[in-house]
Design a protein around this motif. Structure first.
Motif, PDB file in Angstrom:
ATOM      1  N   ASP A   1       0.808  -1.222   0.000  1.00  0.00           N
ATOM      2  CA  ASP A   1       0.000   0.000   0.000  1.00  0.00           C
ATOM      3  C   ASP A   1       0.841   1.272   0.000  1.00  0.00           C
ATOM      4  O   ASP A   1       0.322   2.368   0.215  1.00  0.00           O
ATOM      5  CB  ASP A   1      -0.918   0.017   1.232  1.00  0.00           C
ATOM      6  CG  ASP A   1      -1.963  -1.088   1.178  1.00  0.00           C
ATOM      7  OD1 ASP A   1      -2.361  -1.463   0.058  1.00  0.00           O
ATOM      8  OD2 ASP A   1      -2.353  -1.564   2.254  1.00  0.00           O
ATOM      9  N   HIS A   2       2.128   1.161  -0.257  1.00  0.00           N
ATOM     10  CA  HIS A   2       2.994   2.341  -0.316  1.00  0.00           C
ATOM     11  C   HIS A   2       2.455   3.314  -1.366  1.00  0.00           C
ATOM     12  O   HIS A   2       1.986   2.898  -2.429  1.00  0.00           O
ATOM     13  CB  HIS A   2       4.412   1.910  -0.670  1.00  0.00           C
ATOM     14  CG  HIS A   2       5.432   2.999  -0.507  1.00  0.00           C
ATOM     15  ND1 HIS A   2       5.559   4.040  -1.395  1.00  0.00           N
ATOM     16  CD2 HIS A   2       6.383   3.194   0.442  1.00  0.00           C
ATOM     17  CE1 HIS A   2       6.534   4.841  -1.007  1.00  0.00           C
ATOM     18  NE2 HIS A   2       7.043   4.351   0.109  1.00  0.00           N
ATOM     19  N   PRO A   3       2.501   4.638  -1.116  1.00  0.00           N
ATOM     20  CA  PRO A   3       1.979   5.606  -2.085  1.00  0.00           C
ATOM     21  C   PRO A   3       2.557   5.476  -3.489  1.00  0.00           C
ATOM     22  O   PRO A   3       1.873   5.762  -4.484  1.00  0.00           O
ATOM     23  CB  PRO A   3       2.347   6.956  -1.458  1.00  0.00           C
ATOM     24  CG  PRO A   3       2.392   6.683   0.013  1.00  0.00           C
ATOM     25  CD  PRO A   3       2.926   5.282   0.140  1.00  0.00           C
ATOM     26  N   LEU A   4       3.823   5.042  -3.608  1.00  0.00           N
ATOM     27  CA  LEU A   4       4.428   4.883  -4.927  1.00  0.00           C
ATOM     28  C   LEU A   4       3.714   3.839  -5.779  1.00  0.00           C
ATOM     29  O   LEU A   4       3.786   3.879  -7.006  1.00  0.00           O
ATOM     30  CB  LEU A   4       5.903   4.489  -4.797  1.00  0.00           C
ATOM     31  CG  LEU A   4       6.919   5.615  -4.638  1.00  0.00           C
ATOM     32  CD1 LEU A   4       8.306   5.034  -4.407  1.00  0.00           C
ATOM     33  CD2 LEU A   4       6.918   6.545  -5.840  1.00  0.00           C
ATOM     34  N   ALA A   5       3.006   2.921  -5.126  1.00  0.00           N
ATOM     35  CA  ALA A   5       2.314   1.868  -5.880  1.00  0.00           C
ATOM     36  C   ALA A   5       1.274   2.446  -6.833  1.00  0.00           C
ATOM     37  O   ALA A   5       0.939   1.829  -7.849  1.00  0.00           O
ATOM     38  CB  ALA A   5       1.651   0.873  -4.921  1.00  0.00           C
TER      39      ALA A   5
END
Length: 291
Positions: free
Chosen positions: A154-158
């Motif tokens: 769920d990292h924002p970069l995803a």
């Protein structure tokens, strides 16, 4: 004159053909996409903007024909038009398969797909209806690239990476890793260019004394030649990306035997890196009357 997305065009590198295949375009806020850019910088590059003051970026792929091999480099954004609030803009695409047909080819004719990296705008045609679009092709990516995107959760970069269900799952065991220096076809070799993403790679195409370099996203727009500190907001390692860009642009500068190719440029996807009186500049082949 308002900026226009790059058209379909072909160059020859010795006896190897490289064609740019348009998929679409993005219109975005330069300030949002390149936070380090200044008003003075963008004023010096008004040719990159449309009539509404939005930065225009092309979306597309490259087709390499070498011998009987047919290689696609990156797969555009896919058949969709979506708002992109993070850059106060919109992505509009869907033309890649039409561009391929205009080259006299169908998806089943492609034997290799090479991802310079796996940002969302480079993997869009990977699959349709859960099946690989280029079903006969071997799919390749640089070391660590697939694993990086698989690990994000769920990292924002995803949000700017490949769709786990629409891209990574259909690829399954069909994507192989290639290392720096690997030769993937006659005259076509890998050069690692990390920073933008961990496994980012570019391609060197050579035949006789002629050479081309398909840059991936080492460079996004000519303004980054004016100021190397101007990085995309979504760089995974911006400092490494700057080092890589400086190194590659230094190698290309003034090399009249090497054409550079980049899928986000406007006007033409092909050009050369030149040295002006005080800075590097980008000169498109179309402006030189070459392509």
């Amino acid at each position: 004159m308002s900026a226009q997305a790059s058209p379909r065009e072909t160059i020859c590198v010795g006896d190897i053909g490289i064609s740019y295949l348009p998929d679409g375009e993005a219109v975005v806020s330069a300030a949002a996409l390149f936070p380090a850019g200044t008003t003075e910088l963008w004023d010096a590059h008004r040719e990159l903007f449309d009539a509404d003051g939005k930065l225009v970026l092309s979306l597309g792929s490259f087709l390499i024909r070498t011998g009987d091999r047919k290689i696609l480099v990156d797969l555009g954004f896919g058949d969709r038009t979506v708002a992109f609030p993070a850059a106060d803009g919109e992505f509009r695409s869907g033309r890649l398969l039409t561009s391929l047909r205009e080259e006299g080819l169908a998806p089943e004719d492609i034997d290799t797909v090479f991802y310079t990296h796996m940002h969302i705008d480079h993997v869009g045609w990977t699959a349709q209806d859960d099946a690989l679009t280029f079903r006969n092709a071997r799919h390749l990516a640089g070391e660590g690239e697939v694993e990086f995107w698989q690990s994000l959760g769920d990292h924002p970069l995803a949000a700017v990476g490949p769709d786990p269900n629409g891209v990574l799952t259909p690829l399954g065991g069909r994507v192989d890793t290639v290392a720096d220096g690997a030769v993937i076809a006659p005259g076509v070799s890998i050069v690692a260019t990390p920073g933008h993403t961990p496994g980012h790679c570019s391609l060197v195409v050579s035949s006789g004394k002629d050479r081309a370099m398909i840059l991936g996203d080492v460079l996004h727009c000519p303004a980054q030649l004016t100021d190397n500190e101007v990085s995309l907001a979504f760089e995974v390692d911006a400092e490494l990306g700057k080092q890589t860009r400086a190194r590659i642009m230094g190698e290309l500068e003034g090399d009249t035997n090497t054409v550079a190719a980049q899928c986000h440029l406007t006007g033409s996807a092909f050009g050369r890196v030149m040295r002006g009186r005080s800075r590097r500049t980008w000169t498109s082949l179309r402006s030189q009357g070459v392509s």
